[in-house]
Motif scaffolding. Sequence first.
Motif, PDB file in Angstrom:
ATOM      1  N   PRO A 282      28.722  52.486  36.858  1.00 61.73           N
ATOM      2  CA  PRO A 282      28.757  52.831  35.260  1.00 61.73           C
ATOM      3  C   PRO A 282      29.928  52.725  34.476  1.00 61.73           C
ATOM      4  O   PRO A 282      31.252  52.542  35.435  1.00 61.73           O
ATOM      5  N   ASP A 283      30.078  52.150  33.375  1.00 60.78           N
ATOM      6  CA  ASP A 283      31.382  51.912  32.605  1.00 60.78           C
ATOM      7  C   ASP A 283      31.849  50.549  33.181  1.00 60.78           C
ATOM      8  O   ASP A 283      32.921  50.201  32.721  1.00 60.78           O
ATOM      9  N   VAL A 284      31.542  50.136  34.260  1.00 64.55           N
ATOM     10  CA  VAL A 284      31.932  48.796  34.603  1.00 64.55           C
ATOM     11  C   VAL A 284      30.997  47.621  34.542  1.00 64.55           C
ATOM     12  O   VAL A 284      31.091  46.321  34.120  1.00 64.55           O
ATOM     13  N   GLY A 285      29.798  48.074  34.885  1.00 62.07           N
ATOM     14  CA  GLY A 285      28.542  46.864  35.031  1.00 62.07           C
ATOM     15  C   GLY A 285      28.695  46.128  36.366  1.00 62.07           C
ATOM     16  O   GLY A 285      29.278  46.740  37.310  1.00 62.07           O
ATOM     17  N   ARG A 286      27.971  45.008  36.472  1.00 65.74           N
ATOM     18  CA  ARG A 286      27.835  44.399  37.601  1.00 65.74           C
ATOM     19  C   ARG A 286      29.292  43.804  37.871  1.00 65.74           C
ATOM     20  O   ARG A 286      30.046  43.106  36.779  1.00 65.74           O
ATOM     21  N   LEU A 287      29.685  43.965  39.133  1.00 70.92           N
ATOM     22  CA  LEU A 287      30.929  43.627  39.307  1.00 70.92           C
ATOM     23  C   LEU A 287      31.569  42.406  39.412  1.00 70.92           C
ATOM     24  O   LEU A 287      32.531  41.976  38.740  1.00 70.92           O
ATOM     25  N   ALA A 288      30.583  41.358  39.714  1.00 66.29           N
ATOM     26  CA  ALA A 288      31.027  39.886  39.464  1.00 66.29           C
ATOM     27  C   ALA A 288      31.196  39.402  37.998  1.00 66.29           C
ATOM     28  O   ALA A 288      32.063  38.713  37.633  1.00 66.29           O
ATOM     29  N   SER A 289      30.437  39.936  37.203  1.00 67.94           N
ATOM     30  CA  SER A 289      30.759  39.959  35.744  1.00 67.94           C
ATOM     31  C   SER A 289      31.846  40.466  35.106  1.00 67.94           C
ATOM     32  O   SER A 289      32.667  39.976  34.448  1.00 67.94           O
ATOM     33  N   PHE A 290      32.228  41.628  35.692  1.00 69.54           N
ATOM     34  CA  PHE A 290      33.413  42.322  35.355  1.00 69.54           C
ATOM     35  C   PHE A 290      34.694  41.481  35.696  1.00 69.54           C
ATOM     36  O   PHE A 290      35.575  41.808  34.841  1.00 69.54           O
ATOM     37  N   TRP A 291      34.695  41.075  37.218  1.00 68.58           N
ATOM     38  CA  TRP A 291      35.845  40.635  37.289  1.00 68.58           C
ATOM     39  C   TRP A 291      36.222  39.116  37.021  1.00 68.58           C
ATOM     40  O   TRP A 291      37.216  38.490  37.203  1.00 68.58           O
ATOM     41  N   LYS A 292      35.082  38.380  36.625  1.00 66.89           N
ATOM     42  CA  LYS A 292      35.156  37.166  36.402  1.00 66.89           C
ATOM     43  C   LYS A 292      36.231  36.598  35.367  1.00 66.89           C
ATOM     44  O   LYS A 292      37.285  35.796  35.830  1.00 66.89           O
ATOM     45  N   PRO A 293      36.365  37.194  34.249  1.00 74.62           N
ATOM     46  CA  PRO A 293      37.247  36.764  33.233  1.00 74.62           C
ATOM     47  C   PRO A 293      38.648  37.397  33.717  1.00 74.62           C
ATOM     48  O   PRO A 293      39.546  36.648  33.418  1.00 74.62           O
ATOM     49  N   GLN A 294      38.691  38.523  34.247  1.00 71.05           N
ATOM     50  CA  GLN A 294      40.111  38.995  34.778  1.00 71.05           C
ATOM     51  C   GLN A 294      40.720  38.196  35.822  1.00 71.05           C
ATOM     52  O   GLN A 294      41.822  37.868  35.895  1.00 71.05           O
ATOM     53  N   LEU A 295      39.819  37.548  36.623  1.00 68.96           N
ATOM     54  CA  LEU A 295      40.494  36.901  37.705  1.00 68.96           C
ATOM     55  C   LEU A 295      40.741  35.391  37.441  1.00 68.96           C
ATOM     56  O   LEU A 295      41.687  34.667  37.802  1.00 68.96           O
ATOM     57  N   SER A 296      39.805  34.670  36.415  1.00 71.68           N
ATOM     58  CA  SER A 296      40.206  33.773  35.901  1.00 71.68           C
ATOM     59  C   SER A 296      41.617  33.481  35.323  1.00 71.68           C
ATOM     60  O   SER A 296      42.291  32.560  35.461  1.00 71.68           O
ATOM     61  N   GLU A 297      42.072  34.744  34.634  1.00 75.52           N
ATOM     62  CA  GLU A 297      43.265  34.531  34.034  1.00 75.52           C
ATOM     63  C   GLU A 297      44.249  34.953  35.100  1.00 75.52           C
ATOM     64  O   GLU A 297      45.450  34.337  35.122  1.00 75.52           O
ATOM     65  N   ALA A 298      44.169  36.081  36.021  1.00 78.78           N
ATOM     66  CA  ALA A 298      45.091  36.408  36.689  1.00 78.78           C
ATOM     67  C   ALA A 298      45.564  35.314  38.015  1.00 78.78           C
ATOM     68  O   ALA A 298      46.533  35.296  38.435  1.00 78.78           O
ATOM     69  N   LEU A 299      44.508  34.566  38.384  1.00 74.41           N
ATOM     70  CA  LEU A 299      44.682  33.582  39.339  1.00 74.41           C
ATOM     71  C   LEU A 299      44.975  32.131  38.827  1.00 74.41           C
ATOM     72  O   LEU A 299      45.070  31.365  39.815  1.00 74.41           O
ATOM     73  N   ALA A 300      45.021  32.122  37.879  1.00 79.01           N
ATOM     74  CA  ALA A 300      45.261  30.606  37.120  1.00 79.01           C
ATOM     75  C   ALA A 300      46.736  30.024  37.790  1.00 79.01           C
ATOM     76  O   ALA A 300      46.584  28.883  38.206  1.00 79.01           O
ATOM     77  N   GLU A 301      47.703  30.721  37.680  1.00 76.61           N
ATOM     78  CA  GLU A 301      48.990  30.419  38.040  1.00 76.61           C
ATOM     79  C   GLU A 301      49.184  30.057  39.524  1.00 76.61           C
ATOM     80  O   GLU A 301      49.610  29.324  40.100  1.00 76.61           O
ATOM     81  N   ALA A 302      48.597  31.011  40.342  1.00 74.43           N
ATOM     82  CA  ALA A 302      48.465  31.017  41.734  1.00 74.43           C
ATOM     83  C   ALA A 302      47.911  29.813  42.230  1.00 74.43           C
ATOM     84  O   ALA A 302      48.257  29.506  43.464  1.00 74.43           O
TER      85      ALA A 302
END
Length: 261
Positions: free
Chosen positions: A135-155
């Motif tokens: 609830p309030d998050v949705g399907r976790l793969a979809s939730f994390w996809k944009p966040q990880l794309s940005e956070a892991l770009a430099e690493a």
Amino acid sequence: MLILLPPSEGKTPAVRGSAVDWPSLSFPVLNTYRAKVLESLGTVSAHEDALALLGVGASLKDDVERNTRLHAEPAAPAHQIYSGVLYDALGYKTLTPGQRRKADEAVLVVSALWGAIRFGDSVPAYRLSMGTALPDVGRLASFWKPQLSEALAEASTGHLLVDCRSSTYSAAWAPPPEQTVAVNVFSEMDGVRKVVSHFAKHTRGELARHLLVRRGKAPQTPSQLLKAAGEKWEAELVDGSARKPHALNIILRGQGPGSLL
């Protein structure tokens, strides 16, 4: 080189120790999102239908109950918390100090709760799959996809990414395909090639270990990864495309499902 791993389904809870220290976690930019998932997970786990909502059986009741108090649960390094077939094959405890340092730097675990963490990050044991919707998050793969794309770009910039994740966890972050090699494992008997999931986990763990303990420089290109894998297995490389990563196929000949039990 970065080795991308899924978390284990089963986890070994820390017996004692401090609770998770959020500022010390790798990729602290993810902490706001981690907190949101943790809060929603705690709420769901306290529900009378928690087992059904999380898609687990009655045998995991204690694990789900632990989800309600993760803020206070003892934390331990991820390489101790995650257990199971892949992690047993990797065998972190049996690595030398130098190899452990290499593992702490080279391994990224993509997690339904934490987004992405390194082996040295201390977290509590939890029960949550990337395929779950909260609830309030949705399907976790979809939730994390944009966040990880940005956070892991430099690493991930400048690294060969050896992707040992399952498809469920691959959905949470699609790194640049030109620098990514997805690891597939096939058994072959009588000319018939099959995927055997249990042994695929084991072999991916063995591959991760091999890359951490072998002498020489870490692979920097897909062809160098193929050469490294070929030191221990029969392997083939399938070139990727603008949208699809390369694929390293490890073939275990003469092994059918019955021989993998």
